[in-house]
Scaffold this motif. Structure first.
Motif, PDB file in Angstrom:
ATOM      1  N   SER A  85       0.837  -1.204   0.000  1.00 17.13           N
ATOM      2  CA  SER A  85       0.000   0.000   0.000  1.00 17.13           C
ATOM      3  C   SER A  85       0.871   1.253   0.000  1.00 17.13           C
ATOM      4  CB  SER A  85      -0.940  -0.017   1.207  1.00 17.13           C
ATOM      5  OG  SER A  85      -1.838   1.059   1.141  1.00 17.13           O
ATOM      6  N   ALA A  86       1.974   1.212   0.749  1.00 14.23           N
ATOM      7  CA  ALA A  86       2.904   2.345   0.765  1.00 14.23           C
ATOM      8  C   ALA A  86       3.574   2.520  -0.594  1.00 14.23           C
ATOM      9  CB  ALA A  86       3.952   2.156   1.854  1.00 14.23           C
ATOM     10  N   ALA A  87       3.618   1.437  -1.363  1.00 16.55           N
ATOM     11  CA  ALA A  87       4.178   1.506  -2.711  1.00 16.55           C
ATOM     12  C   ALA A  87       3.121   1.932  -3.740  1.00 16.55           C
ATOM     13  CB  ALA A  87       4.790   0.166  -3.098  1.00 16.55           C
ATOM     14  N   GLY A  88       1.960   2.332  -3.266  1.00 20.66           N
ATOM     15  CA  GLY A  88       0.938   2.874  -4.156  1.00 20.66           C
ATOM     16  C   GLY A  88      -0.061   1.855  -4.663  1.00 20.66           C
ATOM     17  N   ALA A  89       0.078   0.613  -4.227  1.00 16.43           N
ATOM     18  CA  ALA A  89      -0.820  -0.437  -4.708  1.00 16.43           C
ATOM     19  C   ALA A  89      -2.161  -0.375  -3.984  1.00 16.43           C
ATOM     20  CB  ALA A  89      -0.189  -1.804  -4.501  1.00 16.43           C
ATOM     21  N   ARG A  90      -3.188  -0.878  -4.659  1.00 18.22           N
ATOM     22  CA  ARG A  90      -4.438  -1.165  -3.959  1.00 18.22           C
ATOM     23  C   ARG A  90      -4.228  -2.532  -3.334  1.00 18.22           C
ATOM     24  NH1 ARG A  90      -9.523   0.057  -7.312  1.00 18.22           N
ATOM     25  NH2 ARG A  90      -9.460   2.091  -6.331  1.00 18.22           N
ATOM     26  N   ALA A  91      -4.096  -2.544  -2.014  1.00 19.79           N
ATOM     27  CA  ALA A  91      -3.628  -3.750  -1.323  1.00 19.79           C
ATOM     28  C   ALA A  91      -4.694  -4.248  -0.364  1.00 19.79           C
ATOM     29  CB  ALA A  91      -2.343  -3.451  -0.563  1.00 19.79           C
ATOM     30  N   MET A  92      -4.953  -5.547  -0.420  1.00 16.12           N
ATOM     31  CA  MET A  92      -5.957  -6.142   0.455  1.00 16.12           C
ATOM     32  C   MET A  92      -5.397  -7.374   1.165  1.00 16.12           C
ATOM     33  SD  MET A  92      -9.473  -5.874  -1.848  1.00 16.12           S
ATOM     34  CE  MET A  92     -10.603  -6.130  -0.474  1.00 16.12           C
ATOM     35  N   THR A  93      -6.021  -7.709   2.266  1.00 17.60           N
ATOM     36  CA  THR A  93      -5.779  -8.978   2.925  1.00 17.60           C
ATOM     37  C   THR A  93      -7.095  -9.345   3.599  1.00 17.60           C
ATOM     38  OG1 THR A  93      -4.481 -10.191   4.581  1.00 17.60           O
ATOM     39  CG2 THR A  93      -4.828  -7.853   4.993  1.00 17.60           C
ATOM     40  N   ALA A  94      -7.158 -10.504   4.234  1.00 17.91           N
ATOM     41  CA  ALA A  94      -8.364 -10.893   4.965  1.00 17.91           C
ATOM     42  C   ALA A  94      -7.919 -11.736   6.141  1.00 17.91           C
ATOM     43  CB  ALA A  94      -9.303 -11.700   4.063  1.00 17.91           C
ATOM     44  N   THR A  95      -8.689 -11.683   7.215  1.00 20.48           N
ATOM     45  CA  THR A  95      -8.280 -12.455   8.377  1.00 20.48           C
ATOM     46  C   THR A  95      -9.461 -12.747   9.284  1.00 20.48           C
ATOM     47  OG1 THR A  95      -6.566 -12.661  10.081  1.00 20.48           O
ATOM     48  CG2 THR A  95      -7.645 -10.537   9.903  1.00 20.48           C
ATOM     49  N   SER A  96      -9.156 -13.278  10.454  1.00 25.07           N
ATOM     50  CA  SER A  96     -10.154 -13.656  11.430  1.00 25.07           C
ATOM     51  C   SER A  96      -9.484 -13.857  12.786  1.00 25.07           C
ATOM     52  CB  SER A  96     -10.827 -14.964  10.986  1.00 25.07           C
ATOM     53  OG  SER A  96     -11.758 -15.386  11.965  1.00 25.07           O
ATOM     54  N   PRO A 211      -2.497   7.211  -5.414  1.00 25.50           N
ATOM     55  CA  PRO A 211      -1.749   7.438  -4.176  1.00 25.50           C
ATOM     56  C   PRO A 211      -1.203   8.861  -4.088  1.00 25.50           C
ATOM     57  CG  PRO A 211      -0.494   6.061  -5.689  1.00 25.50           C
ATOM     58  CD  PRO A 211      -1.836   6.241  -6.297  1.00 25.50           C
ATOM     59  N   ILE A 212      -1.254   9.416  -2.888  1.00 26.53           N
ATOM     60  CA  ILE A 212      -0.713  10.760  -2.661  1.00 26.53           C
ATOM     61  C   ILE A 212       0.806  10.669  -2.544  1.00 26.53           C
ATOM     62  CG2 ILE A 212      -0.737  12.743  -1.077  1.00 26.53           C
ATOM     63  CD1 ILE A 212      -3.661  11.760  -0.317  1.00 26.53           C
ATOM     64  N   HIS A 213       1.264   9.647  -1.837  1.00 22.38           N
ATOM     65  CA  HIS A 213       2.698   9.374  -1.732  1.00 22.38           C
ATOM     66  C   HIS A 213       2.910   7.921  -2.115  1.00 22.38           C
ATOM     67  CE1 HIS A 213       3.095  13.104   0.466  1.00 22.38           C
ATOM     68  NE2 HIS A 213       2.139  12.714   1.292  1.00 22.38           N
ATOM     69  N   SER A 214       4.087   7.626  -2.639  1.00 23.98           N
ATOM     70  CA  SER A 214       4.387   6.233  -2.952  1.00 23.98           C
ATOM     71  C   SER A 214       5.882   5.987  -2.841  1.00 23.98           C
ATOM     72  CB  SER A 214       3.907   5.894  -4.366  1.00 23.98           C
ATOM     73  OG  SER A 214       4.515   4.693  -4.797  1.00 23.98           O
ATOM     74  N   LEU A 215       6.216   4.796  -2.384  1.00 26.64           N
ATOM     75  CA  LEU A 215       7.626   4.394  -2.352  1.00 26.64           C
ATOM     76  C   LEU A 215       8.185   4.256  -3.763  1.00 26.64           C
ATOM     77  CD1 LEU A 215       7.406   1.649   0.415  1.00 26.64           C
ATOM     78  CD2 LEU A 215       8.610   3.822   0.619  1.00 26.64           C
TER      79      LEU A 215
END
Lengths: 399, 324
Positions: A85-96, A211-215
């Protein structure tokens, strides 16, 4: 198409692709397919597992362009998602459950870095004793972690909330991560009819992440996750709080946009036969469905009962809660978790909404900021004078 | 890259950071970034001396995009960055080429970050992991880590009347990294700077995961003088406490053999206050024990490298024949 006619209002039918028998977990996976995130990092945990399994099939069959990161733990799932996400990606995960508990440290890092990550969470009890079934101890333990939290009554809502969450997270004035909760097994493993939007409709609604900022903007190198000492830490955290205030401000606009496509409403708090109710229950997630059925039955018996379902738990709209319950004589609040030794979480918030005494909040001292005697004196003096404009006030903050 | 070229490189780690005078860590970091200066770099760092001294808000010493997440996840975090890069490149949203470096101290690598590193190595992300190993939790006052050497007095294994410093042999991170069957693993230290930068360059140019473990003397908690990091580092090499070697595609290559000039371990230990207690006559047997084990490990490493030398030679000959 015939099925669609049965389940979808003709006004919205063009936006829908099909209806499918899906469990809550598979409904969310379907939303993720349509969102087509740049990265998904995930680790299996019951009852979230079907989400990542189904999503892995989409990856295997080339139905998404996602870079799938099969990490070795939930801690790394969130860590990698933060990096992405910091690299500008739309990043997801899922958990429980305990998976969320394991990633708790970095769950806070994600919101602190203002990364618009969307994470479906399948609610399950925390150990010990170990128990794989539904309760809300996991997400409730994260209610102060700086994430927006949306709760889902059924598979349909879990699907639509995941799509809504992307826009909420990535709104330029919000930039916060979002948890989309659904009940373990009750929702995640029960097959229901789910109306699926057309891929294009979802794609257009979520758009591209900007992204406003990206690595990966090497011409403008940024430092993510710096060390902040008592001289700046409080101000940074205040901005996080401001972002939550913005989430409250813009939530309805974004929700209404989705309503125009789906025909479904997404109020922060959803009333059900509440207008003339003398008695109301308040609940979130799947129990709202159970309660609705009983409310209907009891109404037929002439009993004035109703329901207020909480969809948006973080940020929490205290004013709205208060106004919606104004006429209700007696309120019951359902909590599927403890706050051991204190009021349970949902009850605590509803109670706070209804309080009208002269009581104010003062947030102070974050990150080691000093509290001075003069500030205590000033606080007393102001309280002696009477009211404050805001419920939440700050001591020693530079604004 | 020679020292002159190095000094002329545009700095990617700027001065003004707050590391201790004489600390080896900024030398390691700057040298790594200089070794990779022809590429666009994204760096991640674990919580620790490097992160704490270089990014005190609102200042930052980093001239390259940089992320610190938490203590144990520099490798997992960079694996996310690298995956994002792959996805965004594939979609045409990023056109430039990037390389990725993760930095961690020994605490963030050998101990709390070992799982995160292992996962990232196994998944085969294209990145270089650099462990600046100062053999303890130096940022928090010098507690023992699994990289702290046998006999060293640390703040959680202090030399007392009964216990004489750390009583366990240090963990061998090299072997752990090698066990992941990754293309490049190397051990280096600032005392042989050309060797160290050569390894950084090889690491950054490796296609797949690479690990370089760098002995990085800590002025404060090894109890040495600010001008001694380099000399102590050289003594680590010459005593074979810290042999310089690489493991390339599983094959061991010894980079330096002091031969007859191999120094007794005492010479490495003597300047360091953390070993002071071992130089009391009654503790002589501890130094003897350390010497014995250092010698055994060194002989084992030499045997291994000698064995692989024959393999590498025959392999390169058959490659030549293949080309003909």
């Amino acid at each position: 198409m015939n099925n669609l006619k049965i389940f979808v209002d003709s006004k919205y039918i063009d936006n829908y692709e099909t209806v499918l028998p899906l469990s809550g977990a598979h409904a969310v996976a379907e939303a993720m397919r349509q969102i087509n995130p740049d990265t998904v990092a995930a680790y299996p945990i019951t009852p979230q597992t079907p989400i990542v399994e189904r999503f892995s099939e989409f990856v295997a069959d080339g139905k998404v362009d996602t870079e799938f990161i099969p990490v070795e733990s939930e801690h790394s799932a969130m860590s990698a998602t933060i990096g992405a996400s910091a690299a500008g990606a739309r990043a997801m995960t899922a958990t429980s459950s305990v998976g969320l508990a394991l990633m708790f440290e970095v769950v806070n890092a994600a919101s602190g870095m203002r990364l618009p990550i969307v994470m479906p969470v399948v609610n399950r009890a925390l150990s010990s004793p170990i128990n794989i079934h539904c309760d809300h101890s996991d997400t409730m333990a994260c209610r102060d972690a700086g994430w927006i939290q949306i709760y889902s009554e059924n598979s349909q809502e879990a699907y639509e909330h995941a799509i809504l969450a992307i826009r909420l997270a990535e709104h330029p004035e919000i930039q916060l991560p979002v948890m989309v909760a659904q009940d373990g097994f009750i929702t995640s493993h029960s097959v229901e009819v789910v109306r699926i939007l057309k891929d294009e409709v979802v794609k257009n609604f979520v758009g591209e992440r900007k992204p406003i900022h990206s690595l990966l903007f090497s011409e403008n190198p940024v430092t993510f996750g710096a060390l902040e000492l008592p001289d700046y830490f409080f101000e940074t955290k205040r901005q996080q709080q401001y972002a939550m205030e913005m989430a409250l401000k813009y939530y309805s606009d974004i929700a209404n946009e989705l309503t125009k496509l789906t025909g479904h409403a997404y109020p922060m708090f959803e009333p059900f036969m509440l207008d003339d109710a003398d008695v109301a229950l308040i609940a979130l997630n799947s129990s709202a469905g159970t309660i609705k059925k009983v409310v209907k039955e009891m109404r037929q018996e002439g009993k004035k009962v109703g329901l207020l379902k909480i969809r948006l738990f973080r940020p929490f709209n205290y004013e709205l809660m208060k106004s919606m319950l104004k006429h209700v004589k007696t309120i019951g609040v359902l909590d599927r978790s403890f706050s051991f030794g204190a009021n349970p979480p949902v009850f605590s918030e509803v109670l706070a909404s209804l309080r009208s005494e002269n009581i104010f909040s003062f947030v102070y001292g974050l990150g080691g900021r000093e509290l001075y005697e003069s500030q205590v004196r000033e606080t007393f003096d102001n309280l002696l004078k009477g009211k404050f404009d805001a419920k939440i006030n700050y001591i020693g903050l530079r604004e | 890259m020679n020292p002159k070229e190095y000094s002329e490189k545009e700095r990617a780690l700027y001065s003004g950071h707050s590391s201790c005078a004489g600390c080896a860590m900024p030398v390691v970091t700057r040298s790594a970034l200089a070794s990779a200066s022809e590429y666009n770099i994204v760096a991640s760092a674990a919580t620790g001396c490097l992160e704490v001294t270089t990014t005190i808000y609102p200042t930052s010493s980093w001239g390259v995009p940089w992320i610190h997440n938490t203590f144990e996840n520099a490798a997992a975090t960079i694996s996310g960055v690298e995956s994002a890069y792959k996805a965004l490149s594939r979609k045409g949203k990023i056109n430039k080429k990037y390389k990725f470096i993760a930095f961690g101290g020994d605490g963030g690598t050998y101990d709390i970050g070992l799982q995160s590193l292992s996962g990232a190595l196994e998944r085969g992300h294209n990145f270089l992991y650099i462990c600046y190993d100062n053999e303890g939790y130096m940022n928090t006052g010098g507690q023992r880590s699994s990289a702290s050497p046998f006999g060293a007095s640390t703040t959680t294994s202090p030399a007392g009347t009964v216990h004489k410093g750390k009583e366990q042999w240090r963990k061998d991170l090299m072997k752990i990294a090698v066990a992941h069957n990754i293309p490049y693993v190397a051990q280096a230290t600032i005392g042989n700077w050309p060797d160290m930068t050569m390894k950084f360059k090889k690491g950054i140019e490796t296609n797949g995961p690479a690990v370089v473990v760098v002995l990085s003397p800590c002025i404060l908690l090894w109890h040495i003088k600010p001008d001694e990091a380099n000399t102590v580092s050289r003594l680590a090499i010459d005593s074979c406490f810290w042999p310089l070697y690489e493991v390339i595609n599983g094959r061991y290559v010894l980079n330096y053999d002091p031969g007859k000039r191999k120094k007794p371990i005492e010479e490495f230990m003597k300047p360091q206050g953390r070993y002071k207690h071992l130089f009391k006559p009654e503790n002589r047997h501890i130094i003897d024990f350390i010497q014995k084990r250092i010698d055994e490990e060194w002989e084992e490493l030499k045997r291994r490298a000698e064995f692989d030398k024959a393999y590498i030679k025959s392999n390169s000959e058959s490659e030549k024949q293949g080309r003909n």
